[in-house]
Design a protein around this motif. Structure first.
Motif, PDB file in Angstrom:
ATOM      1  N   LEU A  73      -3.651 -61.649 -74.804  1.00  0.00           N
ATOM      2  CA  LEU A  73      -3.812 -61.163 -76.183  1.00  0.00           C
ATOM      3  C   LEU A  73      -3.297 -62.177 -77.198  1.00  0.00           C
ATOM      4  O   LEU A  73      -3.907 -62.381 -78.249  1.00  0.00           O
ATOM      5  N   TRP A  74      -2.170 -62.826 -76.884  1.00  0.00           N
ATOM      6  CA  TRP A  74      -1.665 -63.864 -77.778  1.00  0.00           C
ATOM      7  C   TRP A  74      -2.700 -64.976 -77.912  1.00  0.00           C
ATOM      8  O   TRP A  74      -2.959 -65.466 -79.022  1.00  0.00           O
ATOM      9  N   ILE A  79      -6.752 -67.999 -80.981  1.00  0.00           N
ATOM     10  CA  ILE A  79      -8.118 -68.504 -81.146  1.00  0.00           C
ATOM     11  C   ILE A  79      -8.765 -67.882 -82.384  1.00  0.00           C
ATOM     12  O   ILE A  79      -9.443 -68.566 -83.156  1.00  0.00           O
ATOM     13  N   GLY A  80      -8.545 -66.585 -82.590  1.00  0.00           N
ATOM     14  CA  GLY A  80      -9.091 -65.922 -83.776  1.00  0.00           C
ATOM     15  C   GLY A  80      -8.552 -66.509 -85.065  1.00  0.00           C
ATOM     16  O   GLY A  80      -9.286 -66.666 -86.044  1.00  0.00           O
ATOM     17  N   ASP A  81      -7.262 -66.838 -85.069  1.00  0.00           N
ATOM     18  CA  ASP A  81      -6.655 -67.447 -86.251  1.00  0.00           C
ATOM     19  C   ASP A  81      -7.294 -68.805 -86.545  1.00  0.00           C
ATOM     20  O   ASP A  81      -7.654 -69.106 -87.689  1.00  0.00           O
ATOM     21  N   LYS A  82      -7.451 -69.612 -85.505  1.00  0.00           N
ATOM     22  CA  LYS A  82      -8.053 -70.943 -85.690  1.00  0.00           C
ATOM     23  C   LYS A  82      -9.517 -70.830 -86.110  1.00  0.00           C
ATOM     24  O   LYS A  82      -9.978 -71.549 -86.992  1.00  0.00           O
ATOM     25  N   ALA A  83     -10.266 -69.902 -85.483  1.00  0.00           N
ATOM     26  CA  ALA A  83     -11.681 -69.743 -85.814  1.00  0.00           C
ATOM     27  C   ALA A  83     -11.858 -69.220 -87.240  1.00  0.00           C
ATOM     28  O   ALA A  83     -12.748 -69.684 -87.970  1.00  0.00           O
ATOM     29  N   SER A  84     -11.024 -68.259 -87.649  1.00  0.00           N
ATOM     30  CA  SER A  84     -11.165 -67.726 -89.008  1.00  0.00           C
ATOM     31  C   SER A  84     -10.812 -68.784 -90.049  1.00  0.00           C
ATOM     32  O   SER A  84     -11.441 -68.851 -91.102  1.00  0.00           O
ATOM     33  N   ALA A  85      -9.815 -69.632 -89.764  1.00  0.00           N
ATOM     34  CA  ALA A  85      -9.469 -70.709 -90.701  1.00  0.00           C
ATOM     35  C   ALA A  85     -10.605 -71.723 -90.797  1.00  0.00           C
ATOM     36  O   ALA A  85     -10.856 -72.281 -91.869  1.00  0.00           O
TER      37      ALA A  85
END
Length: 107
Positions: A73-74, A79-85
């Protein structure tokens, strides 16, 4: 079936109320989030009061599975943080605002 539909509808209503642009500014978000979590938690306990006795088993298999799941989950959130940025210009400043709330603020 009613034991699933009613909690799902209540959760949808509470989350709509918290995240809707039409209700923003009416209430404190964190108070509403806490209230919603308490309501849904109590409903889950009322619908299945014996969950602790029946479902919770403390053995090495479950503990190692929990640790492995937390790592997965971490990774998903990272990955979600990097992709959204990368995809959205506004994402990084918004995330920094959320993490910045914990420093120098009244709890």
């Amino acid at each position: 079936m009613k034991r699933i539909i009613i909690p799902l509808l209540l959760a949808a209503f509470l989350w709509f109320f918290m995240f809707s642009p039409w209700t923003s500014g009416i209430f404190n978000f964190w108070t509403a989030m806490s209230f919603s979590a308490v309501i849904l938690m109590n409903m889950s306990f009322a619908l299945r009061p014996q969950w602790w006795v029946e479902d919770v088993k403390f053995d090495w298999k479950n503990i190692s599975g929990g640790v492995a799941l937390s790592v997965v989950l971490w990774g998903i959130f990272w990955i979600g943080d990097k992709a959204s940025a990368w995809l959205f210009d506004f994402a990084r400043p918004q995330v920094e605002l959320i993490y910045g709330m914990k420093t120098g603020e009244n709890p």
